[in-house]
Write a protein that holds these residues in place. Structure first.
Motif, PDB file in Angstrom:
ATOM      1  N   GLN A 222       9.121  11.232  15.204  1.00 44.20           N
ATOM      2  CA  GLN A 222       9.591  10.721  13.912  1.00 44.20           C
ATOM      3  C   GLN A 222       8.420  10.488  12.961  1.00 44.20           C
ATOM      4  O   GLN A 222       8.505  10.775  11.767  1.00 44.20           O
ATOM      5  N   ALA A 223       7.337   9.948  13.491  1.00 44.85           N
ATOM      6  CA  ALA A 223       6.170   9.661  12.647  1.00 44.85           C
ATOM      7  C   ALA A 223       5.614  10.957  12.058  1.00 44.85           C
ATOM      8  O   ALA A 223       5.355  11.051  10.854  1.00 44.85           O
ATOM      9  N   ARG A 224       5.470  11.968  12.906  1.00 43.76           N
ATOM     10  CA  ARG A 224       4.926  13.240  12.418  1.00 43.76           C
ATOM     11  C   ARG A 224       5.864  13.856  11.388  1.00 43.76           C
ATOM     12  O   ARG A 224       5.424  14.393  10.367  1.00 43.76           O
ATOM     13  N   ALA A 225       7.174  13.755  11.660  1.00 43.67           N
ATOM     14  CA  ALA A 225       8.151  14.321  10.715  1.00 43.67           C
ATOM     15  C   ALA A 225       8.080  13.590   9.372  1.00 43.67           C
ATOM     16  O   ALA A 225       8.334  14.182   8.321  1.00 43.67           O
ATOM     17  N   ALA A 226       7.725  12.311   9.407  1.00 45.84           N
ATOM     18  CA  ALA A 226       7.659  11.520   8.178  1.00 45.84           C
ATOM     19  C   ALA A 226       6.309  11.674   7.476  1.00 45.84           C
ATOM     20  O   ALA A 226       6.052  11.034   6.459  1.00 45.84           O
TER      21      ALA A 226
ATOM     22  N   VAL B 119       3.399  10.873   8.756  1.00 39.76           N
ATOM     23  CA  VAL B 119       2.446   9.821   9.157  1.00 39.76           C
ATOM     24  C   VAL B 119       1.402  10.449  10.076  1.00 39.76           C
ATOM     25  O   VAL B 119       1.737  11.265  10.945  1.00 39.76           O
ATOM     26  N   GLN B 120       0.155  10.056   9.886  1.00 38.46           N
ATOM     27  CA  GLN B 120      -0.900  10.573  10.764  1.00 38.46           C
ATOM     28  C   GLN B 120      -0.784   9.914  12.149  1.00 38.46           C
ATOM     29  O   GLN B 120      -0.639   8.690  12.256  1.00 38.46           O
TER      30      GLN B 120
ATOM     31  N   ASN C 209       0.839  -1.198   0.000  1.00 40.89           N
ATOM     32  CA  ASN C 209       0.000   0.000   0.000  1.00 40.89           C
ATOM     33  C   ASN C 209       0.878   1.254   0.000  1.00 40.89           C
ATOM     34  O   ASN C 209       1.780   1.371   0.802  1.00 40.89           O
ATOM     35  N   SER C 210       0.594   2.215  -0.887  1.00 37.48           N
ATOM     36  CA  SER C 210       1.442   3.404  -0.928  1.00 37.48           C
ATOM     37  C   SER C 210       0.969   4.472   0.053  1.00 37.48           C
ATOM     38  O   SER C 210       1.693   5.404   0.344  1.00 37.48           O
ATOM     39  N   THR C 211      -0.279   4.370   0.536  1.00 34.66           N
ATOM     40  CA  THR C 211      -0.758   5.329   1.532  1.00 34.66           C
ATOM     41  C   THR C 211      -0.197   4.939   2.891  1.00 34.66           C
ATOM     42  O   THR C 211      -0.328   3.788   3.293  1.00 34.66           O
ATOM     43  N   PRO C 212       0.452   5.889   3.588  1.00 34.02           N
ATOM     44  CA  PRO C 212       1.001   5.510   4.901  1.00 34.02           C
ATOM     45  C   PRO C 212      -0.093   5.048   5.862  1.00 34.02           C
ATOM     46  O   PRO C 212      -1.242   5.473   5.746  1.00 34.02           O
TER      47      PRO C 212
ATOM     48  N   LEU D  30       5.166   3.723   6.836  1.00 34.91           N
ATOM     49  CA  LEU D  30       5.264   4.275   5.477  1.00 34.91           C
ATOM     50  C   LEU D  30       4.864   3.236   4.432  1.00 34.91           C
ATOM     51  O   LEU D  30       4.398   3.573   3.344  1.00 34.91           O
ATOM     52  N   ALA D  31       5.029   1.976   4.800  1.00 40.37           N
ATOM     53  CA  ALA D  31       4.633   0.902   3.868  1.00 40.37           C
ATOM     54  C   ALA D  31       3.123   0.668   3.909  1.00 40.37           C
ATOM     55  O   ALA D  31       2.602  -0.148   3.152  1.00 40.37           O
TER      56      ALA D  31
END
Ligand code: SAM
Length: 289
Positions: free
Chosen positions: A108-112, A114-115, A8-11, A82-83
């Motif tokens: 890290q998640a927010r920086a990347a 990711v919700q 899946n490309s949507t995080p 991310l995957a």
């Protein structure tokens, strides 16, 4: 929500899930659903969380995310997110990040991109505050104090004149020393509350001035066991002559020489326009002094 979907490309979403601080009935229906639906649970201590999982019949895979590996391992969880995998973050008890691991992962998640979604629930400081009867409109959470007296007193000094309600976490083997230091720094009169073993069998909420609370804990070793939160009322400026101007004080003094305290406060209020209750308190303080 996705389960395991590496293509899946949507995080995926990182859910920050609160778990019980003692009473397992405090587990929310939403938390259970999310813990069962996500692809992976990032847990502070996987062995500890396994017991929770077994209790609720959950078999979602667990992976360790604790303070020692959080920074490095974080990227492993980020890769899964991310995957496209949804991940839940839990700690041993209560709300992750509140004196618990999770800060680096969430950052890290927010920086990347990711919700990050909070799934609120138990939190010892909020549970204690909600039942303490101390001002709750404004408060500060100080977490754990330093373990040694010198460091602890230095930190307490920094908040001695803090007007908001103060909330601390403390380990049971240090609770007596901690209360002794609080009494020393804040004074024995300051209202306080010890919230122990919240939501558990021996739950105790004891609200007393600091000197009496220290004596209560000193006298009963059972009070030096279990998990605890200490709340201390914020600082209030002592009522003194400084609370009213010199001119008002002069009027009050003259009247106090002629009539009873209550009447003097009322007449002084009429003459000066200052609140009667304030003048009454000031007059009382003066009489005590
Ligand atoms: N994340 C947790 C929360 O949301 O409250 C706090 C974790 S911190 C490592 C553990 C500290 O929280 C304990 O030492 C104690 O001060 C407080 N605590 C946790 N559970 C408690 C309980 N059932 N009763 C009183 N204090 C508790």
């Amino acid at each position: 929500m996705t389960a395991s979907s590496a293509s899946n490309s949507t995080p995926g979403t990182l859910y920050v899930v609160a778990t019980p601080i003692g009473n397992l009935d405090d587990m929310s229906a939403r938390a259970l659903k999310i813990l069962s639906d996500v692809a992976l649970i990032a847990a502070e201590d996987t062995r500890h969380s396994l017991r929770l999982m077994q209790h609720f019949g959950l078999n979602t895979p667990l992976a360790a995310c604790h303070e020692h590996n959080e920074r490095d391992e974080g990227s492993r969880f980020i890769q899964r997110l991310l995957a496209g995998d949804d991940v839940a973050l839990i700690s041993d008890a209560g709300t992750p990040l509140i004196s618990d691991p999770g800060y680096h992962l969430v950052r890290q998640a927010r920086a990347a991109g990711v919700q990050v979604v909070p799934v609120p629930g138990p939190c010892a400081l909020i549970a204690a505050l909600s039942a303490a009867g101390l001002p709750s409109d404004r408060f500060i959470f100080e977490g754990f104090l330093p373990a040694k007296t010198a460091g602890r007193c230095a930190r307490l000094e920094q908040v001695r004149e803090e007007p908001r309600t103060l909330i601390f976490y403390e380990a049971p083997h240090r609770i007596l020393e901690c209360l002794q230091d609080m009494e020393k720094v804040f004074g024995g009169e300051r209202p306080a509350l010890l919230a122990r073993e919240l939501t558990k069998t021996f739950e105790t909420l004891k609200g007393l001035p600091l000197s009496e609370l220290r004596a209560f804990v000193e006298a009963d070793s059972n009070q030096q066991r279990g998990e605890c939160v200490v709340l201390v009322a914020g600082w209030t400026a002592p009522l003194s002559d400084e609370a009213v101007s010199g001119e008002v004080m002069r009027v009050l003094d003259l009247l106090l020489a002629e009539m009873p305290l209550k009447r003097a406060a009322a007449v002084a209020a009429e003459i000066t326009g200052v609140r009667k209750n304030l003048l009454y308190q000031v007059a009382l303080e003066k009489q005590k002094a």
